[in-house]
Design a protein around this motif. Structure first.
Motif, short mmCIF file in Angstrom:
data_model
loop_
_atom_site.label_atom_id
_atom_site.label_comp_id
_atom_site.label_asym_id
_atom_site.label_seq_id
_atom_site.Cartn_x
_atom_site.Cartn_y
_atom_site.Cartn_z
N LEU A 173 -6.06 -1.65 10.02
CA LEU A 173 -7.08 -2.97 9.05
C LEU A 173 -6.48 -3.99 8.91
O LEU A 173 -6.53 -4.48 9.55
CB LEU A 173 -7.43 -2.32 8.44
CG LEU A 173 -8.47 -2.34 7.38
CD1 LEU A 173 -9.74 -2.67 8.35
CD2 LEU A 173 -9.32 -1.70 5.83
N PHE A 174 -4.89 -3.70 8.29
CA PHE A 174 -4.50 -4.97 8.48
C PHE A 174 -3.33 -5.74 8.96
O PHE A 174 -2.34 -5.93 8.96
CB PHE A 174 -3.17 -4.50 7.03
CG PHE A 174 -4.72 -4.36 5.42
CD1 PHE A 174 -5.49 -5.35 5.79
CD2 PHE A 174 -4.07 -4.12 4.48
CE1 PHE A 174 -6.49 -4.37 4.37
CE2 PHE A 174 -4.45 -3.33 3.27
CZ PHE A 174 -5.90 -4.27 3.86
N SER B 54 8.02 2.86 5.40
CA SER B 54 8.35 4.35 5.78
C SER B 54 6.75 5.11 5.94
O SER B 54 6.14 4.23 6.09
CB SER B 54 9.35 4.46 4.14
OG SER B 54 7.95 4.62 3.26
N LYS B 55 7.53 6.41 5.65
CA LYS B 55 5.92 7.17 5.72
C LYS B 55 4.89 6.88 4.90
O LYS B 55 4.10 6.83 4.44
CB LYS B 55 6.40 8.75 5.42
CG LYS B 55 5.20 9.95 5.92
CD LYS B 55 5.60 10.95 5.93
CE LYS B 55 4.47 12.27 5.72
NZ LYS B 55 4.80 13.20 5.59
N ALA B 56 5.55 6.20 3.25
CA ALA B 56 3.94 6.71 2.28
C ALA B 56 4.60 4.58 1.81
O ALA B 56 3.66 4.94 1.51
CB ALA B 56 4.83 6.81 1.15
N TYR B 57 5.10 3.80 2.95
CA TYR B 57 5.06 2.43 2.48
C TYR B 57 4.28 1.72 3.33
O TYR B 57 4.69 1.39 4.43
CB TYR B 57 5.99 1.89 1.59
CG TYR B 57 5.78 2.35 0.14
CD1 TYR B 57 5.77 1.52 -0.93
CD2 TYR B 57 7.03 3.51 -0.02
CE1 TYR B 57 5.75 2.45 -2.10
CE2 TYR B 57 6.95 4.14 -1.62
CZ TYR B 57 6.68 3.80 -2.24
OH TYR B 57 5.84 4.25 -3.53
N LEU B 58 4.03 0.61 2.98
CA LEU B 58 3.22 -0.57 3.75
C LEU B 58 3.30 -1.80 3.09
O LEU B 58 2.47 -1.71 1.79
CB LEU B 58 1.34 -0.50 4.41
CG LEU B 58 0.58 -1.48 5.15
CD1 LEU B 58 1.42 -1.31 6.79
CD2 LEU B 58 -0.43 -1.24 5.40
N CYS C 99 0.41 -1.73 -0.09
CA CYS C 99 -0.27 0.02 0.05
C CYS C 99 0.91 1.12 -0.45
O CYS C 99 2.16 1.34 0.82
CB CYS C 99 -0.69 0.04 1.50
SG CYS C 99 -1.59 -1.48 1.22
N GLN C 100 0.50 2.25 -0.63
CA GLN C 100 1.27 3.69 -0.77
C GLN C 100 0.43 4.82 -0.29
O GLN C 100 -0.86 4.20 -1.00
CB GLN C 100 2.09 3.28 -2.48
CG GLN C 100 2.62 5.05 -2.28
CD GLN C 100 2.78 4.79 -3.65
OE1 GLN C 100 2.82 4.31 -4.70
NE2 GLN C 100 3.53 6.18 -3.81
N GLY C 101 0.76 5.07 0.34
CA GLY C 101 -0.09 6.81 0.79
C GLY C 101 0.18 7.57 0.63
O GLY C 101 1.57 7.97 0.44
N LYS D 157 -2.77 5.11 7.01
CA LYS D 157 -2.34 4.35 9.16
C LYS D 157 -3.92 3.87 8.70
O LYS D 157 -3.80 2.55 9.51
CB LYS D 157 -2.55 6.01 9.15
CG LYS D 157 -2.54 5.86 10.95
CD LYS D 157 -2.88 7.44 12.37
CE LYS D 157 -3.17 6.81 12.94
NZ LYS D 157 -3.77 8.04 14.33
N GLU D 158 -5.04 4.06 8.44
CA GLU D 158 -6.27 3.80 8.46
C GLU D 158 -5.94 1.95 7.76
O GLU D 158 -6.34 1.19 8.22
CB GLU D 158 -6.96 3.94 8.09
CG GLU D 158 -7.84 5.11 8.04
CD GLU D 158 -8.96 5.92 7.46
OE1 GLU D 158 -10.16 5.92 8.17
OE2 GLU D 158 -8.58 6.38 6.69
#
Length: 135
Positions: free
Chosen positions: A70-71, A80-84, A41-43, A65-66
């Motif tokens: 959830l996962f 990182s700030k942008a990747y899950l 996931c990329q924010g 963050k949501e």
């Protein structure tokens, strides 16, 4: 890239298909996310782009963050700030100047200094479970 925004999510994430696979439903049940097929996931601001193992991408009006919340029970780790990322699709780490993860699809994602400890802890936990269960 033009992606249609998915919204109107339903909770909780503990819905399961007949095969016993975890699914989250969005748009009042019209859009289902099969969690085991999500690579990362990329924010992007207040939106999140979800990338599947087959290369498809979907855009959701939900923050990263949501999705972390959830996962949380499915071996996803924020690097990182942008990747899950989904540890199921983690291939290896690379240290070519900056510490990066390389996913099965050869995508390289830098691990922030602040999140390295959490990443290492979650990776060890995942590998331990993987070796016990043999998946």
């Amino acid at each position: 890239m033009s992606l249609q925004v998915q919204s109107n999510y339903t909770y909780p994430p503990n819905f399961f298909t007949n095969e016993g696979r975890a699914v989250v439903y969005f748009e009042k049940g019209k859009t289902a996310l099969l969690i085991e097929e999500i690579v990362l996931c990329q924010g992007v601001g207040n939106y999140t782009i979800i990338q599947y193992k087959d290369g498809r991408k979907k855009l959701f009006s939900k923050t990263l963050k949501e999705f972390c919340e959830l996962f949380g029970d499915f071996y996803f780790v924020r690097v990182s700030k942008a990747y899950l990322i989904n540890l199921k699709y983690f291939k290896e780490c690379s240290n070519d100047g900056e510490l990066c993860v390389i996913m099965d699809n050869e995508q390289r994602i830098e691990i922030s200094r602040r999140r390295r400890g959490d990443f290492q802890t979650e990776l060890q936990r995942f590998l331990k479970k993987k070796s016990k269960s043999g998946f």
